[in-house]
Scaffold this motif. Structure first.
Motif, PDB file in Angstrom:
ATOM      1  N   GLU A  42       0.717  -1.511   0.268  1.00  0.00           N
ATOM      2  CA  GLU A  42       0.344  -0.485  -0.305  1.00  0.00           C
ATOM      3  C   GLU A  42       1.068   1.383   0.453  1.00  0.00           C
ATOM      4  O   GLU A  42       0.323   2.336  -0.221  1.00  0.00           O
ATOM      5  CB  GLU A  42      -1.221   0.142   0.897  1.00  0.00           C
ATOM      6  N   SER A  43       1.727   1.482   0.343  1.00  0.00           N
ATOM      7  CA  SER A  43       2.971   2.194   0.746  1.00  0.00           C
ATOM      8  C   SER A  43       3.949   2.262  -0.708  1.00  0.00           C
ATOM      9  O   SER A  43       4.447   3.219  -0.887  1.00  0.00           O
ATOM     10  CB  SER A  43       3.767   2.435   2.214  1.00  0.00           C
ATOM     11  N   ASN A  44       3.660   1.814  -1.381  1.00  0.00           N
ATOM     12  CA  ASN A  44       5.096   1.196  -2.062  1.00  0.00           C
ATOM     13  C   ASN A  44       6.486   1.617  -1.677  1.00  0.00           C
ATOM     14  O   ASN A  44       7.081   1.527  -2.649  1.00  0.00           O
ATOM     15  CB  ASN A  44       4.554   2.036  -3.181  1.00  0.00           C
ATOM     16  N   LEU A  45       6.329   0.790  -0.339  1.00  0.00           N
ATOM     17  CA  LEU A  45       8.083   0.468  -0.281  1.00  0.00           C
ATOM     18  C   LEU A  45       7.988  -1.634   0.280  1.00  0.00           C
ATOM     19  O   LEU A  45       7.072  -1.351   1.176  1.00  0.00           O
ATOM     20  CB  LEU A  45       8.431   1.379   1.195  1.00  0.00           C
ATOM     21  N   CYS A  46       8.752  -1.754   0.125  1.00  0.00           N
ATOM     22  CA  CYS A  46       9.228  -2.924  -0.131  1.00  0.00           C
ATOM     23  C   CYS A  46      10.530  -2.941   0.425  1.00  0.00           C
ATOM     24  O   CYS A  46      11.103  -2.814  -0.044  1.00  0.00           O
ATOM     25  CB  CYS A  46       9.179  -4.159  -0.890  1.00  0.00           C
ATOM     26  N   ILE A  47      11.020  -2.998   1.820  1.00  0.00           N
ATOM     27  CA  ILE A  47      12.328  -3.789   2.140  1.00  0.00           C
ATOM     28  C   ILE A  47      12.526  -4.777   2.597  1.00  0.00           C
ATOM     29  O   ILE A  47      11.779  -5.937   2.720  1.00  0.00           O
ATOM     30  CB  ILE A  47      12.063  -2.864   4.260  1.00  0.00           C
ATOM     31  N   GLN A  48      13.030  -5.457   1.243  1.00  0.00           N
ATOM     32  CA  GLN A  48      14.149  -6.648   1.230  1.00  0.00           C
ATOM     33  C   GLN A  48      15.508  -6.450   0.889  1.00  0.00           C
ATOM     34  O   GLN A  48      16.145  -5.438   0.009  1.00  0.00           O
ATOM     35  CB  GLN A  48      13.592  -7.028   0.175  1.00  0.00           C
ATOM     36  N   ASP A  49      15.958  -8.058   1.980  1.00  0.00           N
ATOM     37  CA  ASP A  49      17.746  -7.788   1.982  1.00  0.00           C
ATOM     38  C   ASP A  49      18.312  -8.622   1.000  1.00  0.00           C
ATOM     39  O   ASP A  49      17.016  -9.066  -0.159  1.00  0.00           O
ATOM     40  CB  ASP A  49      18.400  -8.518   2.841  1.00  0.00           C
ATOM     41  N   VAL A  50      19.324  -8.144   0.231  1.00  0.00           N
ATOM     42  CA  VAL A  50      20.195  -8.043  -1.394  1.00  0.00           C
ATOM     43  C   VAL A  50      19.912  -9.984  -0.898  1.00  0.00           C
ATOM     44  O   VAL A  50      19.918 -10.192  -2.951  1.00  0.00           O
ATOM     45  CB  VAL A  50      21.368  -8.006  -1.508  1.00  0.00           C
ATOM     46  N   ASN A  51      20.152 -10.800   0.050  1.00  0.00           N
ATOM     47  CA  ASN A  51      19.685 -12.111   0.084  1.00  0.00           C
ATOM     48  C   ASN A  51      18.475 -12.521   0.147  1.00  0.00           C
ATOM     49  O   ASN A  51      18.471 -14.020   0.116  1.00  0.00           O
ATOM     50  CB  ASN A  51      21.043 -12.911   0.625  1.00  0.00           C
ATOM     51  N   ALA A  52      17.958 -12.041   0.803  1.00  0.00           N
ATOM     52  CA  ALA A  52      16.786 -12.755   0.632  1.00  0.00           C
ATOM     53  C   ALA A  52      15.374 -12.864  -0.459  1.00  0.00           C
ATOM     54  O   ALA A  52      15.497 -12.663  -1.028  1.00  0.00           O
ATOM     55  CB  ALA A  52      16.197 -11.619   1.801  1.00  0.00           C
ATOM     56  N   SER A  53      15.366 -14.117   0.054  1.00  0.00           N
ATOM     57  CA  SER A  53      13.600 -14.321  -1.054  1.00  0.00           C
ATOM     58  C   SER A  53      13.001 -13.482  -0.828  1.00  0.00           C
ATOM     59  O   SER A  53      11.858 -13.506  -2.109  1.00  0.00           O
ATOM     60  CB  SER A  53      13.439 -15.645  -0.875  1.00  0.00           C
ATOM     61  N   GLN A  54      12.365 -12.869   0.198  1.00  0.00           N
ATOM     62  CA  GLN A  54      11.368 -11.790   0.370  1.00  0.00           C
ATOM     63  C   GLN A  54      11.950 -10.458   1.737  1.00  0.00           C
ATOM     64  O   GLN A  54      12.403 -10.693   2.418  1.00  0.00           O
ATOM     65  CB  GLN A  54       9.485 -12.571   0.627  1.00  0.00           C
ATOM     66  N   GLY A  55      10.608 -10.325   1.104  1.00  0.00           N
ATOM     67  CA  GLY A  55      11.755  -8.415   2.580  1.00  0.00           C
ATOM     68  C   GLY A  55       9.490  -8.232   3.184  1.00  0.00           C
ATOM     69  O   GLY A  55       8.930  -8.917   3.472  1.00  0.00           O
ATOM     70  N   LYS A  56       9.420  -6.486   3.505  1.00  0.00           N
ATOM     71  CA  LYS A  56       8.940  -6.660   4.172  1.00  0.00           C
ATOM     72  C   LYS A  56       7.582  -5.304   4.208  1.00  0.00           C
ATOM     73  O   LYS A  56       8.942  -4.293   3.985  1.00  0.00           O
ATOM     74  CB  LYS A  56       8.447  -6.399   5.878  1.00  0.00           C
ATOM     75  N   CYS A  57       6.327  -5.704   3.950  1.00  0.00           N
ATOM     76  CA  CYS A  57       6.196  -4.313   3.405  1.00  0.00           C
ATOM     77  C   CYS A  57       6.164  -3.268   4.272  1.00  0.00           C
ATOM     78  O   CYS A  57       5.989  -3.382   5.596  1.00  0.00           O
ATOM     79  CB  CYS A  57       4.322  -4.158   3.500  1.00  0.00           C
ATOM     80  N   LYS A  58       6.717  -1.595   4.149  1.00  0.00           N
ATOM     81  CA  LYS A  58       6.419  -0.829   5.262  1.00  0.00           C
ATOM     82  C   LYS A  58       5.631   0.256   5.509  1.00  0.00           C
ATOM     83  O   LYS A  58       4.832   0.389   4.347  1.00  0.00           O
ATOM     84  CB  LYS A  58       7.918  -0.169   5.176  1.00  0.00           C
TER      85      LYS A  58
END
Length: 58
Positions: A42-58
């Motif tokens: 919803e915020s158009n911001l997904c924080i994902q580490d370089v080596n991670a398969s997925q991140g979390k919405c902020k």
């Protein structure tokens, strides 16, 4: 003639796919991927580490 049918199907497929992708809004804290495969935050911001398969919405 065949090319016009192929172009028509491509245009219809694109028209159907775009609203479906826009409807998938993820809430804050939901898992996401930067490429939008899981939906768009919803915020158009997904924080994902370089080596991670997925991140979390902020």
């Amino acid at each position: 003639m065949k090319l016009s049918w192929i172009a028509s199907f491509a245009l219809i497929g694109t028209a159907i796919a775009i609203p479906a992708q826009q409807a998938a809004k993820l809430p804050s804290g939901a898992p996401c991927t930067k490429d939008g495969n899981m939906g768009i935050c919803e915020s158009n911001l997904c924080i994902q580490d370089v080596n991670a398969s997925q991140g979390k919405c902020k």
